[in-house]
Design a protein around this motif. Structure first.
Motif, PDB file in Angstrom:
ATOM      1  N   TYR A  10       0.827 -10.462  -0.476  1.00  0.00           N
ATOM      2  CA  TYR A  10       0.288  -9.139  -0.152  1.00  0.00           C
ATOM      3  C   TYR A  10       0.007  -9.038   1.341  1.00  0.00           C
ATOM      4  CZ  TYR A  10      -0.487  -8.269  -5.120  1.00  0.00           C
ATOM      5  OH  TYR A  10      -0.320  -8.054  -6.458  1.00  0.00           O
ATOM      6  N   ALA A  11       0.132  -7.796   1.854  1.00  0.00           N
ATOM      7  CA  ALA A  11      -0.146  -7.559   3.272  1.00  0.00           C
ATOM      8  C   ALA A  11      -1.636  -7.723   3.569  1.00  0.00           C
ATOM      9  CB  ALA A  11       0.309  -6.153   3.650  1.00  0.00           C
ATOM     10  N   VAL A  12      -2.484  -7.329   2.623  1.00  0.00           N
ATOM     11  CA  VAL A  12      -3.934  -7.312   2.855  1.00  0.00           C
ATOM     12  C   VAL A  12      -4.643  -7.913   1.641  1.00  0.00           C
ATOM     13  CG1 VAL A  12      -5.889  -5.799   3.425  1.00  0.00           C
ATOM     14  CG2 VAL A  12      -3.585  -5.087   4.041  1.00  0.00           C
ATOM     15  N   GLY A  13      -5.763  -8.592   1.878  1.00  0.00           N
ATOM     16  CA  GLY A  13      -6.532  -9.192   0.780  1.00  0.00           C
ATOM     17  C   GLY A  13      -7.193  -8.136  -0.101  1.00  0.00           C
ATOM     18  N   SER A  14      -7.665  -8.574  -1.265  1.00  0.00           N
ATOM     19  CA  SER A  14      -8.350  -7.660  -2.185  1.00  0.00           C
ATOM     20  C   SER A  14      -9.698  -7.236  -1.603  1.00  0.00           C
ATOM     21  CB  SER A  14      -8.572  -8.366  -3.531  1.00  0.00           C
ATOM     22  OG  SER A  14      -9.697  -7.815  -4.183  1.00  0.00           O
ATOM     23  N   GLY A  15      -9.947  -5.923  -1.588  1.00  0.00           N
ATOM     24  CA  GLY A  15     -11.220  -5.407  -1.068  1.00  0.00           C
ATOM     25  C   GLY A  15     -12.398  -5.868  -1.912  1.00  0.00           C
ATOM     26  N   GLU A  69      -4.500 -17.394  -4.928  1.00  0.00           N
ATOM     27  CA  GLU A  69      -5.802 -17.931  -5.307  1.00  0.00           C
ATOM     28  C   GLU A  69      -6.547 -16.946  -6.183  1.00  0.00           C
ATOM     29  OE1 GLU A  69      -7.122 -18.605  -1.162  1.00  0.00           O
ATOM     30  OE2 GLU A  69      -8.931 -17.550  -1.815  1.00  0.00           O
ATOM     31  N   ILE A  70      -7.461 -17.480  -6.971  1.00  0.00           N
ATOM     32  CA  ILE A  70      -8.179 -16.647  -7.926  1.00  0.00           C
ATOM     33  C   ILE A  70      -9.066 -15.684  -7.138  1.00  0.00           C
ATOM     34  CG2 ILE A  70      -9.959 -16.737  -9.727  1.00  0.00           C
ATOM     35  CD1 ILE A  70      -8.408 -19.471 -10.479  1.00  0.00           C
ATOM     36  N   GLY A  71      -8.892 -14.399  -7.419  1.00  0.00           N
ATOM     37  CA  GLY A  71      -9.616 -13.385  -6.648  1.00  0.00           C
ATOM     38  C   GLY A  71      -8.677 -12.631  -5.719  1.00  0.00           C
ATOM     39  N   GLU A  72      -7.403 -13.028  -5.692  1.00  0.00           N
ATOM     40  CA  GLU A  72      -6.456 -12.332  -4.813  1.00  0.00           C
ATOM     41  C   GLU A  72      -5.261 -11.738  -5.553  1.00  0.00           C
ATOM     42  OE1 GLU A  72      -6.744 -11.194  -1.910  1.00  0.00           O
ATOM     43  OE2 GLU A  72      -8.614 -12.162  -1.369  1.00  0.00           O
ATOM     44  N   GLY A  73      -5.131 -11.992  -6.838  1.00  0.00           N
ATOM     45  CA  GLY A  73      -4.024 -11.413  -7.608  1.00  0.00           C
ATOM     46  C   GLY A  73      -4.376 -10.011  -8.092  1.00  0.00           C
ATOM     47  N   SER A  74      -3.476  -9.408  -8.871  1.00  0.00           N
ATOM     48  CA  SER A  74      -3.726  -8.045  -9.386  1.00  0.00           C
ATOM     49  C   SER A  74      -5.005  -7.992 -10.208  1.00  0.00           C
ATOM     50  CB  SER A  74      -2.571  -7.587 -10.277  1.00  0.00           C
ATOM     51  OG  SER A  74      -1.533  -7.128  -9.489  1.00  0.00           O
ATOM     52  N   ARG A  77      -7.504  -6.870  -7.991  1.00  0.00           N
ATOM     53  CA  ARG A  77      -7.141  -5.749  -7.117  1.00  0.00           C
ATOM     54  C   ARG A  77      -7.227  -4.417  -7.843  1.00  0.00           C
ATOM     55  NH1 ARG A  77      -4.026  -6.995  -2.468  1.00  0.00           N
ATOM     56  NH2 ARG A  77      -4.282  -9.207  -2.086  1.00  0.00           N
ATOM     57  N   ASN A  78      -7.624  -4.439  -9.099  1.00  0.00           N
ATOM     58  CA  ASN A  78      -7.559  -3.202  -9.887  1.00  0.00           C
ATOM     59  C   ASN A  78      -8.822  -2.356  -9.714  1.00  0.00           C
ATOM     60  OD1 ASN A  78      -9.452  -3.990 -12.167  1.00  0.00           O
ATOM     61  ND2 ASN A  78      -8.003  -5.689 -12.164  1.00  0.00           N
ATOM     62  N   HIS A 341     -12.139  -1.016   3.121  1.00  0.00           N
ATOM     63  CA  HIS A 341     -11.073  -1.888   2.612  1.00  0.00           C
ATOM     64  C   HIS A 341      -9.990  -1.027   1.972  1.00  0.00           C
ATOM     65  CE1 HIS A 341     -13.609  -5.422   3.123  1.00  0.00           C
ATOM     66  NE2 HIS A 341     -14.595  -4.713   2.593  1.00  0.00           N
ATOM     67  N   VAL A 342      -8.740  -1.324   2.294  1.00  0.00           N
ATOM     68  CA  VAL A 342      -7.600  -0.656   1.648  1.00  0.00           C
ATOM     69  C   VAL A 342      -6.615  -1.752   1.274  1.00  0.00           C
ATOM     70  CG1 VAL A 342      -5.631   0.897   2.007  1.00  0.00           C
ATOM     71  CG2 VAL A 342      -7.864   1.505   2.938  1.00  0.00           C
ATOM     72  N   TRP A 343      -6.138  -1.751   0.047  1.00  0.00           N
ATOM     73  CA  TRP A 343      -5.237  -2.824  -0.378  1.00  0.00           C
ATOM     74  C   TRP A 343      -4.261  -2.319  -1.429  1.00  0.00           C
ATOM     75  CZ3 TRP A 343     -10.216  -2.090  -2.020  1.00  0.00           C
ATOM     76  CH2 TRP A 343     -10.445  -2.040  -3.396  1.00  0.00           C
ATOM     77  N   GLY A 344      -3.229  -3.099  -1.670  1.00  0.00           N
ATOM     78  CA  GLY A 344      -2.249  -2.754  -2.701  1.00  0.00           C
ATOM     79  C   GLY A 344      -2.229  -3.819  -3.776  1.00  0.00           C
ATOM     80  N   GLY A 345      -1.653  -3.490  -4.905  1.00  0.00           N
ATOM     81  CA  GLY A 345      -1.525  -4.476  -5.981  1.00  0.00           C
ATOM     82  C   GLY A 345      -0.314  -4.154  -6.833  1.00  0.00           C
TER      83      GLY A 345
END
Ligand SMILES: Cc1cc2nc3c(=O)[nH]c(=O)nc-3n(C[C@H](O)[C@H](O)[C@H](O)COP(=O)(O)OP(=O)(O)OC[C@H]3O[C@@H](n4cnc5c(N)ncnc54)[C@H](O)[C@@H]3O)c2cc1C
Length: 434
Positions: A10-15, A69-74, A77-78, A341-345
């Motif tokens: 991902y470009a950016v980490g989970s907010g 890593e746990i905390g960075e997957g979809s 990110r939901n 924070h802005v992120w994608g998933g």
């Protein structure tokens, strides 16, 4: 850190993850290379499968291998809605569309029960909230019409709801954007990163977790060899729980596409700004169509989720400007529209909404393709997959085995052309729901 084509980036980490204290991932290779079971992917599906396997076979060793890593997957990110609705009920060889909807509803409700029990039993601090209203709201007459039929579906399953007209919604949410909505009384919200981290931290002691180790190949047949860039592991059983990335390992490749969707969170808001989002401390709004916009008022912040892209993550600057515009359109009275924070998933989408669930070949199991609503689905399917692999039987597993799997989709370039055309059309039809 090792990057692999088989793993998501991902470009950016989970907010959501950024709001939590730093966590040290389990990166160190374990001494052991031989396990009874290997679970590929530490999202909701994988961790639920590992938990249930460990409960059913306390004497066996299990390893969960996670590319990131746990905390960075979809799973982190939901938007954190736990939705009790049945996705795309259809008739099949086992019965009518009604039967299908009843089965799907029983499955997600069992998911809610199970997840609530795990969270309570292990005191997982994930801002679990069953009080905040979960409202499905329409901003167009067409959307309102859709809600009338989804409301009937709730009635048939005895799921209670409250209706809100435009005036009621204005009072609750602080915006006159919506014409009509209903509030489901079976609901829950979570802080997704806190939940997935809590689920990982409370796994039974016979489960090992290895992070930053992308599985690049699963070879053989009981025992299976599971290859990562750093080591090769061997197991009698393998569970594929890495969502759409199962495709990169050669599994369920012609049934799923990846659609990215995007979310933004404001900083903590001052009291007067919070007041402009209605009097309640928290609420969540879902759109009547999947191309619509989701919003939450949560923990003094505002969350907005919207927009999509096919197979590739969109430019973060463009995403930020779109989410800001959609926020402003709904709440023109705010002082600021800054998103901290802005992120994608990624979401794994199938043509007919069906998930793949089952035994690919003896000893090799998979549950993938949760669509954009996998918090409950992932959890309950992971649990059921483990039960199936252990030979357990239950009415719920029978329900699950009676659901239709995902339909075949053609290869590229037809796949991309078809998917983009359909999403563009749905986006256009969504109108002000977007
Ligand atoms: C912005 C956004 C909002 C959403 N909102 C909601 C919502 O409100 N409610 C809801 O129910 N759902 C929502 N979803 C969907 C939900 O997040 C997913 O359906 C859910 O995460 C699926 O869980 P999973 O465990 O099956 O897959 P994932 O969460 O994708 O987990 C799969 C894991 O496998 C890992 N992996 C991938 N490849 C490999 C490999 N080769 N080796 C090892 N590990 C690998 C990944 O890193 C990942 O951690 C949303 C999704 C997004 C992106």
């Amino acid at each position: 850190m090792t990057y692999s084509k088989a793993a998501p980036r991902y470009a950016v980490g989970s907010g959501w993850n950024a709001l939590l204290p730093r966590r040290v991932p389990h990166e160190q290779l374990p001494k052991e290379r031989r396990y009874h079971a290997i679970v590929v992917g530490a999202g909701y599906t994988g961790l639920a499968a590992a938990r249930r396997l460990a409960e059913l076979m306390p004497e066996k060793d299990i390893i969960v291998i996670e590319a990131s890593e746990i905390g960075e997957g979809s799973s982190a990110r939901n938007s954190g809605f736990l939705s009790p609705s049945a996705i795309e009920p259809r008739p099949n060889a086992y019965g009518s569309a009604e039967d299908d909807a009843n089965r799907k509803t029983r499955i997600v409700l069992a998911g809610l029960e199970w997840l609530r029990t795990v969270v309570e039993e292990h005191r997982i601090d994930c801002d679990w909230d069953e009080k905040a209203p979960r409202i499905v709201a329409a901003a167009t007459r067409q959307g309102e019409h859709r809600l009338l039929s989804s409301r009937q579906a709730l009635e048939k399953r005895n799921l209670k709801y409250l209706e809100h007209d435009a005036q009621g919604l204005r009072t609750l949410l602080g915006t006159d954007y919506y014409l009509y909505g209903y509030e489901t009384l079976t609901r829950a919200f979570i802080q997704p990163a806190a939940l997935i981290r809590g689920l990982a931290d409370t796994l039974p002691s016979n489960v090992t977790v290895l992070e930053h180790a992308a599985v690049e190949a699963v070879e053989g047949s009981g025992p299976f060899k599971v290859r990562t860039p750093r080591a090769e592991f061997v197991a009698d059983k393998v569970f594929i729980a890495n969502n759409a990335h199962a495709r990169a390992l050669g599994f369920v490749a012609d049934r799923m596409i990846i659609v990215y969707t995007y979310a933004g969170l404001t900083p903590e808001l001052e009291d007067d700004e919070l007041g402009r989002l209605g009097p309640l401390p928290a609420w969540g709004v879902l759109p009547p169509t999947r191309m619509g916009t989701t919003m939450r008022k949560v923990g003094r912040r505002f969350l907005i989720r919207s927009s999509w892209s096919y197979e590739k993550e969109a430019n973060p600057k463009k995403v930020r400007s779109t989410l800001t515009r959609l926020f402003r359109r709904r709440f023109p009275q705010m002082r600021s529209y800054h998103l901290e924070h802005v992120w994608g998933g990624m979401t794994a989408i199938t043509v007919n909404g069906g998930m793949y669930f089952g035994e690919l070949r003896p000893g090799l199991y998979a549950s993938v393709g949760c669509q954009g609503a996998g918090v409950l689905r992932g959890n309950i399917h992971g649990k059921l997959l483990a039960e199936m692999a252990c030979g357990s039987q239950s009415p719920l597993l029978t329900d699950r085995l009676m659901l239709t799997g995902p339909d075949w989709i053609p290869p590229e370039p037809f796949r991309g052309i078809g998917a983009i055309a359909r999403m563009t059309w749905e986006h256009w039809r969504a109108g002000r729901e977007y």
